[in-house]
Scaffold this motif. Sequence first.
Motif, PDB file in Angstrom:
ATOM      1  N   PRO A  45      37.521  95.495  34.970  1.00  0.00           N
ATOM      2  CA  PRO A  45      38.846  95.157  35.606  1.00  0.00           C
ATOM      3  C   PRO A  45      39.259  93.907  35.672  1.00  0.00           C
ATOM      4  O   PRO A  45      40.196  93.465  35.402  1.00  0.00           O
ATOM      5  N   CYS A  46      38.354  93.056  36.183  1.00  0.00           N
ATOM      6  CA  CYS A  46      38.641  91.617  36.197  1.00  0.00           C
ATOM      7  C   CYS A  46      38.752  90.895  34.680  1.00  0.00           C
ATOM      8  O   CYS A  46      39.109  89.863  34.599  1.00  0.00           O
ATOM      9  N   GLU A 210      41.406  85.303  40.045  1.00  0.00           N
ATOM     10  CA  GLU A 210      42.694  84.726  40.464  1.00  0.00           C
ATOM     11  C   GLU A 210      43.046  85.550  41.772  1.00  0.00           C
ATOM     12  O   GLU A 210      42.725  86.604  41.928  1.00  0.00           O
ATOM     13  N   ASP A 211      43.471  84.998  42.702  1.00  0.00           N
ATOM     14  CA  ASP A 211      44.181  85.632  43.901  1.00  0.00           C
ATOM     15  C   ASP A 211      45.654  85.585  44.215  1.00  0.00           C
ATOM     16  O   ASP A 211      46.356  85.076  43.329  1.00  0.00           O
ATOM     17  N   GLY A 212      46.007  86.457  45.206  1.00  0.00           N
ATOM     18  CA  GLY A 212      47.592  86.024  45.483  1.00  0.00           C
ATOM     19  C   GLY A 212      48.234  87.114  44.798  1.00  0.00           C
ATOM     20  O   GLY A 212      47.881  87.878  43.717  1.00  0.00           O
ATOM     21  N   PRO A 213      49.641  87.089  44.973  1.00  0.00           N
ATOM     22  CA  PRO A 213      50.364  88.297  44.269  1.00  0.00           C
ATOM     23  C   PRO A 213      50.315  88.243  42.848  1.00  0.00           C
ATOM     24  O   PRO A 213      50.593  89.291  42.088  1.00  0.00           O
ATOM     25  N   GLU A 214      50.428  87.037  42.083  1.00  0.00           N
ATOM     26  CA  GLU A 214      50.435  86.893  40.754  1.00  0.00           C
ATOM     27  C   GLU A 214      49.044  87.188  40.078  1.00  0.00           C
ATOM     28  O   GLU A 214      49.184  87.448  38.772  1.00  0.00           O
ATOM     29  N   GLY A 215      47.891  86.946  40.825  1.00  0.00           N
ATOM     30  CA  GLY A 215      46.702  86.944  40.142  1.00  0.00           C
ATOM     31  C   GLY A 215      46.159  88.389  39.727  1.00  0.00           C
ATOM     32  O   GLY A 215      45.277  88.463  38.708  1.00  0.00           O
ATOM     33  N   ASN A 216      46.398  89.314  40.385  1.00  0.00           N
ATOM     34  CA  ASN A 216      45.562  90.668  40.207  1.00  0.00           C
ATOM     35  C   ASN A 216      44.203  90.756  40.074  1.00  0.00           C
ATOM     36  O   ASN A 216      43.633  91.740  39.309  1.00  0.00           O
ATOM     37  N   LEU A 223      30.340  83.513  35.682  1.00  0.00           N
ATOM     38  CA  LEU A 223      29.387  84.288  35.121  1.00  0.00           C
ATOM     39  C   LEU A 223      29.665  85.851  35.751  1.00  0.00           C
ATOM     40  O   LEU A 223      29.458  86.164  36.886  1.00  0.00           O
ATOM     41  N   LEU A 224      29.369  86.823  34.767  1.00  0.00           N
ATOM     42  CA  LEU A 224      29.427  88.087  34.977  1.00  0.00           C
ATOM     43  C   LEU A 224      28.282  88.857  34.220  1.00  0.00           C
ATOM     44  O   LEU A 224      28.502  88.874  33.001  1.00  0.00           O
ATOM     45  N   VAL A 225      27.419  89.136  34.771  1.00  0.00           N
ATOM     46  CA  VAL A 225      25.964  89.934  33.958  1.00  0.00           C
ATOM     47  C   VAL A 225      26.107  91.234  33.973  1.00  0.00           C
ATOM     48  O   VAL A 225      26.346  91.844  34.890  1.00  0.00           O
ATOM     49  N   ILE A 295      29.238  91.364  44.266  1.00  0.00           N
ATOM     50  CA  ILE A 295      30.195  91.047  43.607  1.00  0.00           C
ATOM     51  C   ILE A 295      30.058  91.536  42.221  1.00  0.00           C
ATOM     52  O   ILE A 295      29.088  91.353  41.277  1.00  0.00           O
ATOM     53  N   GLY A 296      30.995  92.690  41.863  1.00  0.00           N
ATOM     54  CA  GLY A 296      30.698  93.198  40.450  1.00  0.00           C
ATOM     55  C   GLY A 296      31.120  94.452  40.287  1.00  0.00           C
ATOM     56  O   GLY A 296      32.111  94.912  41.160  1.00  0.00           O
ATOM     57  N   TYR A 297      30.453  95.400  39.502  1.00  0.00           N
ATOM     58  CA  TYR A 297      31.051  96.639  39.259  1.00  0.00           C
ATOM     59  C   TYR A 297      29.864  97.774  39.276  1.00  0.00           C
ATOM     60  O   TYR A 297      28.857  97.415  38.649  1.00  0.00           O
ATOM     61  N   THR A 298      30.164  98.859  39.488  1.00  0.00           N
ATOM     62  CA  THR A 298      29.306  99.929  39.135  1.00  0.00           C
ATOM     63  C   THR A 298      30.014 101.016  38.216  1.00  0.00           C
ATOM     64  O   THR A 298      31.289 100.761  38.296  1.00  0.00           O
TER      65      THR A 298
END
Length: 318
Positions: A45-46, A210-216, A223-225, A295-298
């Motif tokens: 998603p990111c 990105e954070d905040g209302p615009e960042g989603n 790095l995302l492994v 921090i990340g995804y399953t």
Amino acid sequence: MNDAFTCCTLCPRTCGANRHETQGLCGMGAELRVSTALLHHGEEPCISGEATCINSQTGGGGGSGTIFFSGCALRCVFCQNHEISMPTTPQGRGQALGVDDLTALMLELQLSGAHNINLVTPSHFTPLLRTAIAQAKGHGLAIPVVWNSSGYESVETLRSLKGLVDIYLPDLKYMDAQAAARYAAAPDYPEAAVRAIAEMFRQVGRLRLEDGPEGNGLAKRGLLVRLLVLPGNAGRADLALDWIAQNLGRKVGVSLMGQYYPAHRAAEFPELRRGVSQEDYEALVRQMERLGLNIGYTQAVGSSADFTPDFLGAEGAG
Ligand code: SF4
């Protein structure tokens, strides 16, 4: 003529091919070849963001501006992208593009609303991509550039990308040399990949969204492994998690992928003919929690190809 292709040592295979005259072990010569370019909604998603509109003609946007390059230096026996990583058909070999064409393609994807430019299996074209990325940034490319690779990379080649890549999205497929030898003829994979990923981390650091209302919640840098869990944990994702926690710390993003299914030549390997068990996958999720890698995804475990784009059926890059 690109000198790096005369006696190519761009990746850990260091096969020394003169790619102006022949193909290297990655299956590619000196010509830049793109299999597919599309707004991809099946990444983490990111990276993909919210699916809002796939219609590039109207500039609606959303999704990851993904460019799939032909060829691959790793060539795993279970490759889910084998039509393009080991191209045996004209479609699989994709379309030859000049560097200026690739620059224009990146800018077009940005105009179409892509959240980022996602370069998939790019390493064997690094010198050409360096020029294309620099040109695109010079012409207004403002979205992050994602380097989406097998992790089988040379540190020296990666160093040449410093300042050009915003997000590294490498696999860490094997932490066991025997598995790497059996499934990819690359017993040096664990050593090469951890050195490469450490270099990526040096360049871009922890994952920042990105954070905040615009960042989603979109990734902007870091790095995302990716750890693709193999049946019976044959690639030793448990050792990969330990290595990440010990060497990169708990702030690194980890995507624990449960989407293995037996593709390509997997049927030739009895242990790879089945899917990943829920038990094996959940043990790794618990290990992530124990290590504080949160921090990340399953993913839901399944032998589904739902998130794999149809390379041969997708619209061409040009
Ligand atoms: S990038 Fe290709 S040609 Fe170059 S060393 Fe690796 S496998 Fe050989």
